[in-house]
Design an enzyme around this catalytic site. Structure first.
Site, mmCIF file in Angstrom:
data_model
loop_
_atom_site.group_PDB
_atom_site.id
_atom_site.type_symbol
_atom_site.label_atom_id
_atom_site.label_comp_id
_atom_site.label_asym_id
_atom_site.label_seq_id
_atom_site.Cartn_x
_atom_site.Cartn_y
_atom_site.Cartn_z
ATOM 1 N N HIS A 197 0.832 -1.202 0.000
ATOM 2 C CA HIS A 197 0.000 0.000 0.000
ATOM 3 C C HIS A 197 0.868 1.254 0.000
ATOM 4 C CE1 HIS A 197 -4.060 -1.642 0.584
ATOM 5 N NE2 HIS A 197 -3.519 -2.552 1.388
ATOM 6 N N ASP A 204 -7.530 -2.702 -1.466
ATOM 7 C CA ASP A 204 -8.335 -3.607 -0.653
ATOM 8 C C ASP A 204 -9.757 -3.566 -1.185
ATOM 9 O OD1 ASP A 204 -6.212 -4.338 0.952
ATOM 10 O OD2 ASP A 204 -6.651 -2.843 2.499
ATOM 11 N N TYR A 232 -6.444 -16.003 5.287
ATOM 12 C CA TYR A 232 -5.154 -15.407 5.603
ATOM 13 C C TYR A 232 -5.377 -14.447 6.770
ATOM 14 C CZ TYR A 232 -0.616 -13.145 5.126
ATOM 15 O OH TYR A 232 0.645 -12.665 5.372
ATOM 16 N N HIS A 235 -7.571 -10.998 6.946
ATOM 17 C CA HIS A 235 -8.141 -10.741 5.623
ATOM 18 C C HIS A 235 -9.463 -11.478 5.387
ATOM 19 C CE1 HIS A 235 -4.094 -9.185 5.103
ATOM 20 N NE2 HIS A 235 -4.491 -8.594 3.993
ATOM 21 N N ASP A 237 -12.274 -10.149 5.989
ATOM 22 C CA ASP A 237 -13.282 -9.145 5.671
ATOM 23 C C ASP A 237 -12.944 -8.333 4.429
ATOM 24 O OD1 ASP A 237 -11.139 -7.747 6.688
ATOM 25 O OD2 ASP A 237 -12.318 -6.510 8.065
ATOM 26 N N HIS A 238 -11.943 -8.745 3.674
ATOM 27 C CA HIS A 238 -11.629 -8.079 2.412
ATOM 28 C C HIS A 238 -10.668 -8.941 1.603
ATOM 29 C CE1 HIS A 238 -8.100 -6.879 4.826
ATOM 30 N NE2 HIS A 238 -7.479 -6.628 3.681
ATOM 31 N N HIS A 240 -7.272 -8.450 -0.624
ATOM 32 C CA HIS A 240 -6.179 -7.521 -0.894
ATOM 33 C C HIS A 240 -5.489 -7.955 -2.181
ATOM 34 C CE1 HIS A 240 -2.299 -5.409 -0.026
ATOM 35 N NE2 HIS A 240 -1.774 -6.519 -0.533
#
Length: 256
Positions: A197, A204, A232, A235, A237-238, A240
């Site tokens: 990032h 994301d 992972y 992660h 909830d999203h 990447h």
């Protein structure tokens, strides 16, 4: 009316053979060649190509093309944005052409460029993504691991990869929850010390209508070298996705 709408209207009128008639008392005079050339090179407010590009070409025109086809490198691959039209760029152009129903010869000419013009806004971002979406940290792209201009340029490539992924998934909207972070923004959200990032390479994604796993699977085919998703740590909830050196994919709950 947007610049894209204006371009589309001009194309329709031209295709229909419409032109302004010369006054009756004044003989019609053909436009001089330089004026015609000027019109041709003003095809797009962001960037315009002239002629064709094929394997063996090099320079800024190739680099600009590579940015737009960065999402078509083939499964597990990433296209170098280096201004050199080699076999990998030809293959990416072919995949782009196939994705949009064009003749897939790997030569970038008027049909390919016109499709790109349709897809991009005047600031060179793809139609369905924006710089604002890719930066919830600050307005000037500063404070990351690279200079502000580089972070912004990397984010542009990320957006074109997302545009390719979106098209492959039926042109359903992709939700971007965040992208570039300065070092301080990354620290504030508990990001990894080496997070991509901070380079502008990452985004994301929210579940949207596709779901996290479908997004993670699709990302494999569109130039993302880092994919982290459900299963992972941190992660669930999203999803990447990121470009950059090396490759690390991990979304165990999705079979990745």
């Amino acid at each position: 009316m947007t610049s894209r709408s204006v371009r589309a209207l001009v194309s329709v009128l031209t295709g229909a053979g419409l032109a302004l008639a010369a006054p009756a008392a004044v003989p019609a005079v053909a436009s001089p060649a330089p004026a015609a050339a000027a019109t041709a090179t003003a095809a797009d407010a962001c960037y315009s190509w002239s002629g064709t590009l094929s394997e063996g070409a090099s320079g800024e025109a190739v680099r600009q093309l590579q940015i737009r086809v960065a999402g078509y490198p083939g499964s597990g691959s990433q296209l170098a944005i280096d201004g050199q039209f080699g076999p990998a760029t030809k293959a990416a152009v072919q995949r782009f052409q196939s994705a949009y129903g064009l003749s897939a010869d790997g030569v970038a000419g008027p049909q390919t460029f016109n499709k790109i013009y349709e897809l991009q806004d005047d600031d060179c971002t793809p139609a369905n993504f924006s710089y604002d979406e890719l930066n919830n940290c600050n307005s000037d792209w500063s404070g990351g691991k690279v200079g502000a201009a580089t972070a912004r340029a990397n984010a542009l490539v990320t957006m074109w990869k997302l545009q390719a992924m979106r098209h492959a998934m039926g042109d359903r909207p992709i939700t971007v929850n965040g992208g570039f972070r300065s070092v301080s923004c990354n620290s504030a959200v508990g990001g990894a010390a080496n997070s991509r990032h901070m380079y502008g390479h990452a985004a994301d994604l929210g579940a949207g209508s596709q779901g996290f796993c479908a997004l993670a699977r699709a990302a494999r085919d569109h130039g993302f070298t880092e994919i982290l998703g459900p299963g992972y740590p941190g992660h669930d909830d999203h999803t990447h996705v990121a470009g950059g050196d090396g490759r690390f994919w991990s979304a165990p709950s999705c079979g990745i």
